[in-house]
Enzyme design. Structure first.
Site, PDB file in Angstrom:
ATOM      1  NE  ARG A 109      -3.419  -1.400   4.611  1.00  0.00           N
ATOM      2  CZ  ARG A 109      -3.583  -2.725   4.561  1.00  0.00           C
ATOM      3  NH1 ARG A 109      -4.671  -3.251   4.011  1.00  0.00           N
ATOM      4  NH2 ARG A 109      -2.666  -3.527   5.034  1.00  0.00           N
TER       5      ARG A 109
ATOM      6  CB  SER B 249      -1.773  -3.198   1.866  1.00  0.00           C
ATOM      7  OG  SER B 249      -2.531  -4.036   1.025  1.00  0.00           O
ATOM      8  CB  SER B 250       0.209  -7.929  -0.033  1.00  0.00           C
ATOM      9  OG  SER B 250       1.102  -8.101   1.025  1.00  0.00           O
TER      10      SER B 250
ATOM     11  CB  THR C  21      -9.047  -6.441   2.575  1.00  0.00           C
ATOM     12  OG1 THR C  21      -8.784  -7.568   3.415  1.00  0.00           O
ATOM     13  CG2 THR C  21      -8.251  -5.257   3.090  1.00  0.00           C
TER      14      THR C  21
ATOM     15  CD  GLU D 176      -6.582  -4.521   6.430  1.00  0.00           C
ATOM     16  OE1 GLU D 176      -5.833  -5.336   5.877  1.00  0.00           O
ATOM     17  OE2 GLU D 176      -7.820  -4.583   6.348  1.00  0.00           O
TER      18      GLU D 176
ATOM     19  CG  ASP E   6      -2.080  -6.575   6.908  1.00  0.00           C
ATOM     20  OD1 ASP E   6      -1.996  -7.765   7.256  1.00  0.00           O
ATOM     21  OD2 ASP E   6      -2.711  -6.219   5.882  1.00  0.00           O
TER      22      ASP E   6
ATOM     23  CB  THR F  41      -8.937  -9.839   0.561  1.00  0.00           C
ATOM     24  OG1 THR F  41      -8.310  -9.654   1.826  1.00  0.00           O
ATOM     25  CG2 THR F  41      -8.551  -8.680  -0.328  1.00  0.00           C
TER      26      THR F  41
HETATM   27  N1  GLU Z   1      -4.750  -7.460   4.684  1.00  0.00           N
HETATM   28  C1  GLU Z   1      -4.113  -7.932   3.503  1.00  0.00           C
HETATM   29  C2  GLU Z   1      -3.382  -6.831   2.797  1.00  0.00           C
HETATM   30  O1  GLU Z   1      -3.798  -5.723   2.818  1.00  0.00           O
HETATM   31  C3  GLU Z   1      -5.051  -8.593   2.561  1.00  0.00           C
HETATM   32  C4  GLU Z   1      -5.538  -9.882   3.136  1.00  0.00           C
HETATM   33  C5  GLU Z   1      -5.941 -10.901   2.122  1.00  0.00           C
HETATM   34  O2  GLU Z   1      -5.808 -10.672   0.922  1.00  0.00           O
HETATM   35  O3  GLU Z   1      -6.400 -11.953   2.538  1.00  0.00           O
HETATM   36  O4  GLU Z   1      -2.381  -7.081   2.219  1.00  0.00           O
END
Ligand code: GLU
Length: 538
Positions: A66, A421-422, A375, A394, A397, A357
């Site tokens: 990350r 992040s997700s 991503t 990033e 986020d 992503t």
């Molecule tokens: N930046 C997002 C994350 O890390 C991912 C973005 C996306 O999936 O479009 O959660």
């Protein structure tokens, strides 16, 4: 077999496997190719999370690549002069949002442990494509044409538009000598050639001179970046053990919590397209999203009590809040023992969803598996380029507001911190035999959590084939309205869900899941019909 976001990357990944390469080798070669052919989504200017299963010694590793905030980053950096959070579209373009990229250092770490072919060989296919020629894909062309900022930033304007200022069309042929040069340097010099020297200097110049906002990244920020291995959270769900990525991603933890809440209900008995099933998934998601906002940030800055948040007693107590007939409305965070008292870090709205992503899955001939979400955050990241690649945005986020209700937000900006992040790369195992049964993941910002959970329920409860599990229409809840994917035939559930107390929104969604399932000794791969990916195997 590989399943990945672009057919050219898939062919190269499969070729690496056929030359005796490992799953990690294929992942590296495909990431380099994606940097070129799917630049809107991921690349060496970004970050990612990679889950690896080593079949020979039954070992599971998770690698955290990350991005990090530069040392000069401050908690108020996304506040305007009025003290209010900047609108997203003001914070995103330019240098302010760029985090120190992590993906190259992380891939080098994974290669040291699980690579088989020489590092340098994994770059040759992407270098050849960048030097010779590659095609602009239909989705990339559509994104270029629709993007309002791309034409305004000098580096992206000269790359993605022709000499008359027209956006490059699908099928346009392009070369990228600057990227070829960067890749040659990294192939020869390892990740050090990215984090020090000419490429690092290029990144710093791009970030610190960018318009409309500059960032404060330094050569030291790049030189000091380290990828990390993290503990891998797993949860028993029916006959499966589901494993994913822990903090600083909230994705894996939320997916596992939702499944944990649903253990109370007999999902297999409910039709996949019923309002009863969608209601339960939506309610279980509300609870997980409430915990995510309150408790999850970079674990190097504040402890995230993963074990408590996944404890069976805690999950059962939370699941008891779900009424099968009526929506609970907005869920409150739970009170896992020992939880730090942090303020909330709400997700920003995600409308419309960016086509950014990428997720790839690989299983090699020895049964080693990679599940890797990568991503540059939004489509085209921060909309600035260095060394032939796009730089991520990033840092957006992070929570823009440093505190909520008088408490510091778990996901506030801090120097050297990773934004929450997700992303939720997943590996699934049979609980009895311990054998790997599936590898999957998806892009989609915080909707990743819903996409991945629904695919898992499709595979595990409903025994769907992998394609049907990821192609199925989505119903999501991020502790707000219940979102039904438009034009997929599920709008008919809106009235029933509204009667149960849901506020329903119908909208287009852009998941991009890739999956490989192992069934009866066979690999079955599938790629999400919403994007351009493909599964290829021998
Ligand atoms: N930046 C997002 C994350 O890390 C991912 C973005 C996306 O999936 O479009 O959660």
């Amino acid at each position: 077999m590989v399943a990945v976001g672009h057919p050219v990357a898939a062919r190269i990944g499969l070729d690496i496997l056929n030359r005796g390469g490992s799953a990690v080798d294929a992942a590296i070669a495909m990431q380099m190719v994606l940097t070129l052919v799917e630049p809107q989504s991921s690349g060496i200017g970004g970050g990612g999370f990679l889950l690896h299963y080593a079949a020979a010694n039954d070992r599971l590793d998770s690698y955290d690549g990350r991005e990090k905030a530069p040392a000069a980053a401050r908690s108020d950096m996304f506040l305007g002069t009025d003290g209010q959070p900047l609108p997203f579209m003001e914070a995103m373009p330019g240098g302010l949002s760029v985090g120190v990229p992590g993906v190259v250092r992380m891939l080098e770490m994974a290669h040291r442990e699980h690579g088989r072919l020489p590092w340098r060989d994994l770059f040759a296919p992407a270098i050849a494509l960048a030097e010779q020629v590659f095609d602009i894909s239909p989705q990339l062309a559509a994104k270029i044409a629709a993007d309002e900022i791309l034409a305004r930033q000098p580096s992206t304007r000269s790359y993605f538009f022709d000499s008359t200022g027209k956006p490059l069309a699908a099928g346009a042929r392009l070369t990228n000598p600057a990227l070829a040069q960067s890749l040659r340097a990294i192939a020869a010099g390892g990740a050090d050639a990215f984090y020090q020297g000419a490429i690092a200097a290029d990144i710093v110049t791009a970030v610190t001179t960018a318009q409309p906002r500059r960032g404060q990244m330094t050569l030291d920020d790049l030189a000091n970046y380290a990828a990390q291995k993290r503990p891998v959270p797993c949860l028993d769900y029916r006959d499966s053990k589901v494993c994913s990525m822990g903090p600083p991603s909230s994705g894996g933890l939320a997916v596992l919590q939702i499944l944990g809440h649903l253990r109370r209900f007999d999902m297999a008995a409910l039709p996949p397209d019923s309002s009863a099933a969608m209601h339960l998934i939506a309610e279980a998601s509300r609870l997980a999203f409430a915990d995510r906002e309150r408790y999850v940030g970079d674990p190097d800055f504040a402890q995230v009590t993963v074990d408590r948040l996944l404890a069976p007693e805690y999950l059962s107590a939370r699941a008891a809040e779900i009424d099968p007939r009526k929506s609970m409305g907005e869920a409150k965070p739970g009170r896992p023992a020992d939880a730090a008292l942090l303020g909330s870090s709400p997700s920003r709205p995600l409308l419309p969803e960016p086509l950014s992503t990428s997720h790839m899955v690989i299983i090699d001939r020895d049964g080693n598996a990679v599940s890797f979400t990568t991503t540059i955050e939004g489509a085209f990241g921060a909309h600035i380029m260095a060394g032939g690649f796009l730089l991520n945005n990033e840092l957006t986020d992070f929570a823009f507001a440093p505190a909520a209700k008088g408490r510091p937000a778990a996901n506030r900006v801090e120097a050297g911190k990773r934004p929450r992040s997700s992303m939720a790369p997943v590996l699934v195992f049979d609980r009895q035999s311990g054998a790997l049964t599936a590898a999957l993941g998806s892009p989609g910002g915080s909707n990743i959590i819903g996409y991945v959970t629904q695919a898992l329920i499709g595979l595990i409860d409903w025994r769907l084939d992998p394609y049907s599990a990821i192609a199925a229409p989505h119903v999501l809840n991020r502790n707000g309205p219940t979102i039904i994917e438009a034009e997929q035939g599920l709008e008919k559930l809106a009235a029933e869900l509204e009667t149960m107390g849901h506020k329903v929104k119908v909208q287009e969604l852009n998941s991009g899941a890739n999956v490989i399932v192992v069934r009866d000794g066979q690999l079955i791969g599938a790629s999400d019909p919403r994007r351009e990916g493909v599964a290829l195997g021998d």
